[in-house]
Design a protein around this motif. Structure first.
Motif, mmCIF file in Angstrom:
data_model
loop_
_atom_site.group_PDB
_atom_site.id
_atom_site.type_symbol
_atom_site.label_atom_id
_atom_site.label_comp_id
_atom_site.label_asym_id
_atom_site.label_seq_id
_atom_site.Cartn_x
_atom_site.Cartn_y
_atom_site.Cartn_z
ATOM 1 N N HIS A 82 9.748 68.204 -45.624
ATOM 2 C CA HIS A 82 10.320 69.530 -45.368
ATOM 3 C C HIS A 82 10.113 70.461 -46.563
ATOM 4 C CE1 HIS A 82 13.298 68.165 -41.986
ATOM 5 N NE2 HIS A 82 12.051 67.830 -41.739
ATOM 6 N N TYR A 83 10.386 69.965 -47.746
ATOM 7 C CA TYR A 83 10.234 70.770 -48.959
ATOM 8 C C TYR A 83 8.795 71.237 -49.126
ATOM 9 C CZ TYR A 83 9.365 71.546 -53.953
ATOM 10 O OH TYR A 83 8.939 72.054 -55.161
ATOM 11 N N ILE A 90 5.993 79.540 -47.726
ATOM 12 C CA ILE A 90 6.365 80.664 -48.590
ATOM 13 C C ILE A 90 5.144 81.164 -49.360
ATOM 14 C CG2 ILE A 90 7.758 81.354 -50.587
ATOM 15 C CD1 ILE A 90 9.892 79.342 -49.584
ATOM 16 N N ALA A 91 4.346 80.220 -49.866
ATOM 17 C CA ALA A 91 3.161 80.589 -50.648
ATOM 18 C C ALA A 91 2.169 81.394 -49.819
ATOM 19 C CB ALA A 91 2.492 79.342 -51.214
ATOM 20 N N TYR A 92 2.041 81.046 -48.534
ATOM 21 C CA TYR A 92 1.077 81.733 -47.662
ATOM 22 C C TYR A 92 1.724 82.840 -46.832
ATOM 23 C CZ TYR A 92 -2.693 78.458 -48.708
ATOM 24 O OH TYR A 92 -3.688 77.736 -49.337
ATOM 25 N N ASN A 93 3.007 83.098 -47.086
ATOM 26 C CA ASN A 93 3.714 84.159 -46.367
ATOM 27 C C ASN A 93 3.672 83.926 -44.850
ATOM 28 O OD1 ASN A 93 5.278 86.535 -46.687
ATOM 29 N ND2 ASN A 93 3.578 87.760 -45.904
ATOM 30 N N LYS A 94 3.847 82.666 -44.464
ATOM 31 C CA LYS A 94 3.725 82.302 -43.054
ATOM 32 C C LYS A 94 5.107 82.063 -42.438
ATOM 33 C CE LYS A 94 0.232 81.231 -41.428
ATOM 34 N NZ LYS A 94 -0.825 81.991 -40.764
ATOM 35 N N PRO A 95 5.470 82.776 -41.387
ATOM 36 C CA PRO A 95 6.726 82.501 -40.689
ATOM 37 C C PRO A 95 6.764 81.055 -40.198
ATOM 38 C CG PRO A 95 5.818 84.604 -39.975
ATOM 39 C CD PRO A 95 4.756 83.937 -40.803
ATOM 40 N N LEU A 112 13.236 75.692 -53.608
ATOM 41 C CA LEU A 112 12.804 76.532 -52.492
ATOM 42 C C LEU A 112 13.515 77.884 -52.507
ATOM 43 C CD1 LEU A 112 12.572 74.048 -49.465
ATOM 44 C CD2 LEU A 112 10.681 75.145 -50.687
ATOM 45 N N LEU A 113 14.794 77.878 -52.839
ATOM 46 C CA LEU A 113 15.541 79.133 -52.874
ATOM 47 C C LEU A 113 14.941 80.094 -53.898
ATOM 48 C CD1 LEU A 113 17.930 80.894 -52.027
ATOM 49 C CD2 LEU A 113 19.307 79.722 -53.767
ATOM 50 N N ASP A 329 20.979 79.568 -44.075
ATOM 51 C CA ASP A 329 21.821 78.605 -43.365
ATOM 52 C C ASP A 329 21.382 77.182 -43.700
ATOM 53 O OD1 ASP A 329 23.693 80.197 -41.816
ATOM 54 O OD2 ASP A 329 21.962 80.889 -40.675
ATOM 55 N N GLY A 330 20.071 76.966 -43.788
ATOM 56 C CA GLY A 330 19.569 75.664 -44.188
ATOM 57 C C GLY A 330 19.987 75.312 -45.596
ATOM 58 N N TYR A 331 19.895 76.273 -46.494
ATOM 59 C CA TYR A 331 20.256 76.049 -47.893
ATOM 60 C C TYR A 331 21.756 75.760 -48.034
ATOM 61 C CZ TYR A 331 20.950 76.816 -52.878
ATOM 62 O OH TYR A 331 21.298 76.651 -54.197
ATOM 63 N N ARG A 332 22.603 76.558 -47.403
ATOM 64 C CA ARG A 332 24.044 76.340 -47.484
ATOM 65 C C ARG A 332 24.424 74.989 -46.872
ATOM 66 N NH1 ARG A 332 25.190 79.533 -51.542
ATOM 67 N NH2 ARG A 332 25.187 81.767 -51.072
ATOM 68 N N ASN A 333 23.756 74.622 -45.799
ATOM 69 C CA ASN A 333 24.000 73.324 -45.185
ATOM 70 C C ASN A 333 23.703 72.199 -46.168
ATOM 71 O OD1 ASN A 333 23.196 70.856 -43.374
ATOM 72 N ND2 ASN A 333 24.181 72.274 -41.957
#
Length: 355
Positions: A82-83, A90-95, A112-113, A329-333
């Motif tokens: 996942h990481y 993020i690096a490729y600006n891909k949704p 990641l944050l 939400d993923g990060y807070r989880n």
């Protein structure tokens, strides 16, 4: 909305990949345009079934994420990756739509944050129960104040597949290096998201974790292999506004299927839901001068609810959604999961820092 056709890349061709491709087939103006898996045979079989050209059958996740013709990717891989995949997106600006849990560890989540804050991309994390009709209805009840002040939320998530009689084989989910944690990451993360969805952020937690079955047979070797993750987790917590929370989960519950039940106790009423009856809500109130006890069973129309992937596509098409489980939400989880793990290790209640 425009008439754009969304080209989707699927990363991971196991059962979760099939699940997402099936759901995607119901979303208008989307198509699977590329696939990726480390299993070459699976890539060829699925690629042939979908009629994809050789150039759209990838083995490396970076290649499919970097493909400029792919509008967004759906990632359904083991927790270990996942990481890496989120970092690459993020690096490729891909949704990206990424399965839960967010990461294996808090260190991965924090890295990641930092990357995300410099380049925020559209990201949905797979907390799918937000899109059950009963969850959405209860969310509305809470927001409208129909239950009064919420005092307590209780949830349990039980399955039976790991019970000894089934001789469940050793898989990556029983390996800490691959999964991060066991039952907590697997389905306990859904309980954490439900509490955050209905009530708000956790302010403190106290956890207990146990391993019922400490060895399982690895079918690749035929040998018993040590299980180094939890297969029971229970925790208590305090959420915003002083709301108390009680939670437990395991897959040793004979007679259960996918028993994810949530109850909210408010000053004006109690509401109960179960994902096994996604179109039902059980509401208990007292009414009138005599405070007569009234039990209501509310039946919902599932067809009126927007599917999760449709919400993601609409978001990409500039439509906001209050349900959307975001990167944060993923990060807070993950913060809550880590606090539970830490508390279970030393028996100390953990406060959660929201900075």
């Amino acid at each position: 909305m425009n008439d754009k056709m969304w080209n989707v890349g699927i990363i991971g061709l196991g059962s979760i990949g099939d699940y997402h491709m099936n759901n995607l087939s119901k979303i208008p103006d989307t198509r699977v345009a590329a696939i990726c898996d480390v299993n070459v045979q699976a890539v060829e079989q699925v690629g042939s079934r979908l009629g994809l050209s050789a150039g759209k059958r990838y083995i490396q996740y970076e290649d499919i994420i970097a493909d400029p013709e792919i509008d967004f990717v759906i990632s359904g891989v083991s927790n270990k990756f996942h990481y890496d995949i989120l970092k690459c997106a993020i690096a490729y600006n891909k949704p990206i739509f990424s399965e839960k849990p967010f990461t294996r560890t808090m260190e991965e989540a924090d890295e990641l944050l930092e990357l995300y804050e410099h380049n925020p991309i559209p990201c949905m994390v797979g907390f799918s129960y937000r899109y059950r009709p009963c969850f959405q209805y209860v969310k509305q009840l809470v927001e409208q104040g129909a239950l009064g002040r919420i005092r307590h939320i209780a949830a349990h998530y039980l399955q039976e597949e790991n019970a000894p009689m089934f001789n469940k084989e050793y898989t990556w989910r029983f390996n800490q290096a691959m999964a991060g944690s066991g039952i907590l990451a697997d389905i306990g993360s859904h309980m954490v998201d439900a509490a955050r969805f209905f009530v708000g952020e956790f302010t403190q937690v106290s956890g207990l974790m146990s391993t019922f079955i400490d060895q399982r047979i690895d079918m690749r070797t035929g040998q018993p292999t040590a299980v180094d993750v939890d297969d029971f987790t229970g925790f208590q917590g305090v959420l915003e506004g002083g709301v108390m929370g009680t939670f437990y989960t395991h897959k040793n519950a004979l007679g259960t299927g996918n028993q994810f039940n949530v109850t909210l106790f408010g000053d004006l009423g109690t509401v109960r839901i179960s994902v096994e009856q996604p179109n039902e809500v059980h509401l208990t109130v007292r009414e009138g001068e005599s405070l007569e006890l009234i039990e209501k069973k509310i039946y919902l129309n599932e067809k009126s609810m927007k599917p999760m992937l449709q919400d993601f596509v609409d978001y990409l098409d500039q439509a906001n959604s209050p349900l959307f489980p975001t990167f944060m939400d993923g990060y807070r989880n993950q913060q809550v999961l880590q606090a539970i793990i830490d508390s279970a290790k030393d028996g100390v209640t953990r406060s959660l820092n929201r900075s």
